[in-house]
Design an enzyme around this catalytic site. Structure first.
Site, PDB file in Angstrom:
ATOM      1  CG  ASP A 120      -2.206 124.797  86.282  1.00  0.00           C
ATOM      2  OD1 ASP A 120      -3.392 124.637  86.609  1.00  0.00           O
ATOM      3  OD2 ASP A 120      -1.455 125.605  86.856  1.00  0.00           O
ATOM      4  CG  LEU A 121       1.351 122.524  81.485  1.00  0.00           C
ATOM      5  CD1 LEU A 121       2.808 122.215  81.206  1.00  0.00           C
ATOM      6  CD2 LEU A 121       0.868 123.656  80.583  1.00  0.00           C
TER       7      LEU A 121
END
Length: 403
Positions: free
Chosen positions: A164-165
């Site tokens: 996600d990051l």
């Protein structure tokens, strides 16, 4: 201090981690990022971890520095307001980041009709439109199968949403690349980014898939050892644990020097016909190396270990619990972190941009509050009058005016 993206205006219609991280990254660099929220908040509005009041630390921190416009997205009037904000004129406007599914009124073609040079980046789970989150794509690319102690038969999930990051960073890069192209050509761009592709690209670029294709089998689990080199966790006299790593010849020499084990390893290398300056050999003999250096650490408290390792320029890190990280912040040792107050008044921690511009992380940004900036943004961007704002409120298209 003026930030590099101070003349950029981004509309964000995204929830959870990847999209908001992309918007947050742009906001920390100076962009005016306007979140579009449902009147009662999105599905991540109250996501854990939460404060005692129930206010979400997660939502507040991922959206710090942005402005929130809360609109009834089911009404035609509300949708028209959103479309107008997305397609607002101006060289630094016409930029949208979203992860919406099934909103035909926000389709790329419909949006392009409103602004031909629109930069529109859409986040997806899978490239074919199927949903996904970090924890599902991580399972699909095989990482849990090589994570954990040796001999374990079940997968080990991670707690950190790394994909996600990483996707959030790709969002910011994609927006800036498309903006650069628009400035050069005058053309807009529709970009798509699938979380599953981010994960696949990550393991492929590290060479992990090439290794699996070559071997035809899974990489073995090896606990806390560093794969392909030497790195291991060791315990100090006071029970503290540190991670010691020797990737390069210089780091390996420094570790031998500080632990006084150079002669021992010289003899070991000669006896086994091994070249311990080769990191692959250090990996092969990792358990033996670890057994030889552990007594040095076991004879010293972590404070003494740290001083001696630093003096010898050994690559190492101490295992800390998150409360210890908070205490270090309170002592002023982490300038990238910042204290904030939630709208409820409760204290929280967030981060400034990890990028330092001329040594400055920049401000943490204002703490978000659902819908607080609705009237301000509609007036500033669309030129609505106070009477028009009041009418929208009366018809429940937008929330009540901020206090």
């Amino acid at each position: 201090m003026t930030r590099p993206l101070a003349d950029l205006h981004v509309v964000e219609c995204a929830s959870f981690v990847a999209g908001p991280t992309g918007g947050m990254t742009l906001a920390q660099l100076g962009a005016d990022v306007v979140r579009i929220d449902p009147l009662r908040g999105g599905s991540d509005q109250h996501r854990w971890p939460v404060a005692p009041s129930g206010a979400s630390y997660y939502w507040a921190s991922l959206n710090t520095g942005k402005r929130s416009v809360a609109v009834d997205l089911r009404s035609e009037e509300g949708r028209e307001l959103v479309l107008a904000l997305i397609a607002a004129p101006g060289p630094g406007r016409g930029i949208l980041v979203d992860n919406v599914v099934g909103r035909h009124w926000m389709s790329p073609d419909r949006l392009r009709e409103r602004r031909a040079d629109l930069i529109h980046l859409r986040l997806q789970g899978h490239p074919d439109g199927r949903p996904a989150v970090d924890y599902t794509v991580n399972a699909e690319v095989g990482v849990p199968s090589i994570t954990g102690p040796e001999g374990l038969a079940t997968p080990v999930n991670h707690v950190f949403p790394a994909w996600d990051l990483a996707a959030g960073m790709a969002v910011a890069a994609g927006v800036l690349a498309a903006l650069h192209e628009r400035e050069r050509t005058g053309l807009g761009r529709f970009l798509e980014l699938a979380l599953a592709d981010v994960a696949l690209a990550g393991v492929a670029n590290l060479g992990w898939l090439s290794e699996a294709a070559d071997r035809g089998r899974e990489r073995p689990r090896h606990g806390n050892h560093v794969y392909g080199s030497f790195g291991v966790d060791v315990e100090c006299r006071d029970g503290s644990r540190v991670m010691v790593v020797a990737l390069t010849e210089g780091q390996w020499a420094a570790l031998q020097q500080v632990t006084g084990t150079g002669e021992v390893f010289g003899a070991l290398a000669e006896a086994l016909g091994a070249d311990l300056d080769d990191e692959a050999e250090r990996y092969r003999l990792r358990e033996t190396i670890a057994a030889i250096i552990r007594p040095w650490f076991a004879a010293r408290d972590v404070e003494q270990v740290g001083k001696e390792l630093d003096a010898a320029r050994v690559l190492w890190g101490r295992y800390r619990g998150m409360p210890e990280v908070v205490a270090a912040h309170r002592a002023g040792r982490h300038p990238v972190l910042a204290d904030i107050a939630l709208p409820t008044g409760e204290p929280a921690l967030t981060a400034r941009s990890p990028l330092r511009l001329d040594g400055d992380h920049g401000p943490a940004g204002r703490v978000p509050e659902l819908g607080r900036d609705t009237a301000e943004v509609l007036t500033e961007v669309l030129g609505l009058t106070s009477a028009e704002i009041g009418g929208l409120h009366q018809r429940q298209v937008i929330g009540p005016p901020a206090d």
